[in-house]
Motif scaffolding. Sequence first.
Motif, short mmCIF file in Angstrom:
data_model
loop_
_atom_site.label_atom_id
_atom_site.label_comp_id
_atom_site.label_asym_id
_atom_site.label_seq_id
_atom_site.Cartn_x
_atom_site.Cartn_y
_atom_site.Cartn_z
N GLY A 149 0.81 -1.20 0.00
CA GLY A 149 0.00 0.00 0.00
C GLY A 149 0.85 1.26 0.00
N LEU A 150 1.91 1.25 0.82
CA LEU A 150 2.82 2.39 0.85
C LEU A 150 3.47 2.59 -0.51
CD1 LEU A 150 5.33 3.33 3.62
CD2 LEU A 150 6.15 3.08 1.28
N THR A 151 3.93 1.51 -1.12
CA THR A 151 4.62 1.60 -2.41
C THR A 151 3.68 2.10 -3.50
OG1 THR A 151 6.10 -0.22 -1.81
CG2 THR A 151 5.90 0.30 -4.15
N ALA A 152 2.50 1.50 -3.60
CA ALA A 152 1.55 1.91 -4.64
C ALA A 152 1.13 3.36 -4.46
CB ALA A 152 0.32 0.99 -4.62
N GLY A 153 0.86 3.76 -3.20
CA GLY A 153 0.40 5.11 -2.95
C GLY A 153 1.44 6.17 -3.27
N TRP A 154 2.66 5.99 -2.79
CA TRP A 154 3.69 6.99 -3.03
C TRP A 154 4.16 6.98 -4.49
CZ3 TRP A 154 4.41 11.09 -0.38
CH2 TRP A 154 4.18 11.11 1.00
N LEU A 155 4.18 5.81 -5.12
CA LEU A 155 4.52 5.77 -6.55
C LEU A 155 3.53 6.59 -7.35
CD1 LEU A 155 5.57 2.09 -7.45
CD2 LEU A 155 6.94 4.16 -7.77
N TYR A 156 2.25 6.35 -7.11
CA TYR A 156 1.22 7.04 -7.89
C TYR A 156 1.21 8.53 -7.57
CZ TYR A 156 -2.98 7.13 -10.78
OH TYR A 156 -3.88 7.37 -11.80
N TRP A 157 1.40 8.88 -6.30
CA TRP A 157 1.46 10.29 -5.94
C TRP A 157 2.59 10.99 -6.67
CZ3 TRP A 157 5.15 13.40 -3.59
CH2 TRP A 157 4.71 14.66 -3.17
N SER A 158 3.77 10.37 -6.68
CA SER A 158 4.92 10.99 -7.35
C SER A 158 4.67 11.11 -8.85
CB SER A 158 6.19 10.20 -7.07
OG SER A 158 6.09 8.87 -7.54
N LEU A 159 4.03 10.11 -9.44
CA LEU A 159 3.70 10.18 -10.87
C LEU A 159 2.80 11.38 -11.15
CD1 LEU A 159 3.40 9.02 -13.78
CD2 LEU A 159 1.51 7.64 -12.90
N THR B 208 12.14 8.92 -13.44
CA THR B 208 11.88 8.21 -12.19
C THR B 208 10.44 7.69 -12.12
OG1 THR B 208 13.55 9.52 -11.05
CG2 THR B 208 11.91 8.44 -9.67
N VAL B 209 9.52 8.41 -12.73
CA VAL B 209 8.11 7.97 -12.69
C VAL B 209 7.66 7.39 -14.03
CG1 VAL B 209 7.55 9.66 -10.91
CG2 VAL B 209 7.24 10.27 -13.32
N GLY B 210 8.61 7.19 -14.95
CA GLY B 210 8.26 6.81 -16.31
C GLY B 210 7.49 5.51 -16.43
N ALA B 211 7.85 4.49 -15.65
CA ALA B 211 7.20 3.18 -15.75
C ALA B 211 6.27 2.92 -14.57
CB ALA B 211 8.26 2.09 -15.82
N THR B 212 5.91 3.97 -13.85
CA THR B 212 5.09 3.80 -12.65
C THR B 212 3.77 3.12 -12.94
OG1 THR B 212 6.06 5.67 -11.45
CG2 THR B 212 3.81 5.07 -10.88
N CYS C 242 15.12 3.58 -13.33
CA CYS C 242 14.87 4.65 -12.37
C CYS C 242 13.60 4.40 -11.58
CB CYS C 242 14.79 6.00 -13.09
SG CYS C 242 16.35 6.62 -13.72
N THR C 243 12.53 4.01 -12.29
CA THR C 243 11.27 3.72 -11.60
C THR C 243 11.42 2.52 -10.68
OG1 THR C 243 10.06 4.56 -13.53
CG2 THR C 243 8.81 3.30 -11.92
N GLY C 244 12.14 1.49 -11.17
CA GLY C 244 12.38 0.32 -10.34
C GLY C 244 13.17 0.65 -9.08
N GLY C 245 14.15 1.54 -9.22
CA GLY C 245 14.93 1.97 -8.06
C GLY C 245 14.07 2.71 -7.05
N TRP C 246 13.20 3.60 -7.53
CA TRP C 246 12.31 4.34 -6.66
C TRP C 246 11.32 3.39 -5.95
CZ3 TRP C 246 11.16 7.58 -3.33
CH2 TRP C 246 9.93 8.24 -3.19
N ALA C 247 10.80 2.42 -6.71
CA ALA C 247 9.88 1.44 -6.13
C ALA C 247 10.58 0.58 -5.08
CB ALA C 247 9.28 0.56 -7.23
N LEU D 233 11.48 -0.96 0.55
CA LEU D 233 12.39 -1.06 1.70
C LEU D 233 11.88 -0.21 2.86
CD1 LEU D 233 15.07 -2.05 2.89
CD2 LEU D 233 16.18 -0.06 1.83
N CYS D 234 11.42 1.00 2.56
CA CYS D 234 10.88 1.87 3.62
C CYS D 234 9.67 1.21 4.29
CB CYS D 234 10.48 3.23 3.04
SG CYS D 234 11.88 4.26 2.55
N GLY D 235 8.81 0.59 3.47
CA GLY D 235 7.64 -0.07 4.02
C GLY D 235 8.00 -1.23 4.93
#
Length: 479
Positions: free
Chosen positions: A104-114, A377-381, A445-450, A455-457
């Motif tokens: 949930g944390l990953t999906a939410g922050w990924l989409y927010w950044s996109l 960074t958000v290209g493949a989100t 880049c997107t994979g690294g951000w994800a 990891l944070c989650g």
Amino acid sequence: MLAPPPAHVRPEPPSTTDSGTTLARGLKQRHLSMIALGGAIGAGLFVGSGVGIRAAGPSVIVAYVLAGGLVLLVMRMLAEMSAANPATGSFSVHAAKALGPWAGLTAGWLYWSLLVVSVAAEAIGAADIMTGWLPGIPGWVWMTAFMAVFTGSNLAAVRRFGDLEFWFAGLKITAICVFLLLGALAVSGLLPGAEAPGTRHLTGHGGFLPNGWHGLALGLVAAVFAYGGLETVTIAAAESADPVKAVGRAARTVVWRICLFYIGSMAVIVTLLPWNSTSAHTSPYAGTLVRMGIPGAGHIMNAVVLVALLSAMNANIYGSSRMLYALVERGDAPRALGRVRRGVPRNAVLASAAFGFAAVVLSVLWPDTVFPFLLNTVGATILIVWLLIALSQLRLRRHREQHGESEPVVRMWLFPHLTRLTVFAIGAVLAVMVLEPDSRTQVLCTGGWAALLILCGLLKRRAGPETEPARRRETGRIS
């Protein structure tokens, strides 16, 4: 790896904050229908479709059919979960419930950044159009004005956002319908002053597959990203009077209409224009209007693209603020950002808009370095989000079946076979992107951000195991 199924699933708690207030349910069915229809009709269609045409030639029609089938399956899965559990965070809530808080944390922050990076990109594109018309006014003035206007619209009651987006989407849909009507007349030879081309542009200039199957694969990648944006309707549905009905109707009617617009547009363009012409690559819609003999085609399309960009800015500030609000509810974002006033999460709106403002500044200061890095960074989100949607639906539907729960209002077709096919298709698109030098950086880049978010989650969960029962109550996680 998925955890074993639980004994039951708790319902999603109401959208509340520490002040006890809730998000207003001010969106009507007409708002949601137009948000869904207009959400995926952006500058990516009017301008970005040239990338797919350059790669695939006339077979871009097939690419859009295949990509349309993929997004149809993803939206059907998302509609099944959202109809069963309408939530402001949409797929991030479903991912947290099915796969764990890290998802949930990953999906939410990924989409927010996109979304917030997209807001900046759209502000830049809209400012470029305005400076072309009024060169005496600097671009940064237009960017600031647009950001201020749409921040204000999102700080107002949600119904105001719905009204504004309703008219924006209506203008875009009208433009597409007029284009398709004129195109059909031109192709059939019934449009005065336009010569019917027959099939010579479809079979000439190297044939229907001028760049082979490799070109079709690249065209498919471009088409997949053009369809991004439909997810917003499931976020908005939580603020409607009848979320279940709204999601169900969107799933049944909206996606095939979007596919019709996209596939129909591509068919008209590659039938009337040689696929290898400059206009087909840089401004396919304007070039097609010129071929039809429509006067002022360039200015007309600039106006349409401007509307599309402004609409996308408005919708993306809305979507990012609601996703941030959902992250706050699960303890994945600072609590202060979740405060609601008059039914609107104003701090979340301001935080999302502030990042958009900051990205605009970065685009002015470092247009060739920092801002392109953000875009990569958000290209493949969207593909990672779709993958999490598919895995979540597979997990949640299995749980329902194993525990004899009632059938969902909206059901995924041929479960689990089409869900698994969707996972495989998304993986195939990502593989194509990794193999291509032009798109490899985006995936990495997107994979690294994800990976950082995952990891944070995981660290967050490990650092506070005593909060896990409360977190499960908040997300209704199955475990």
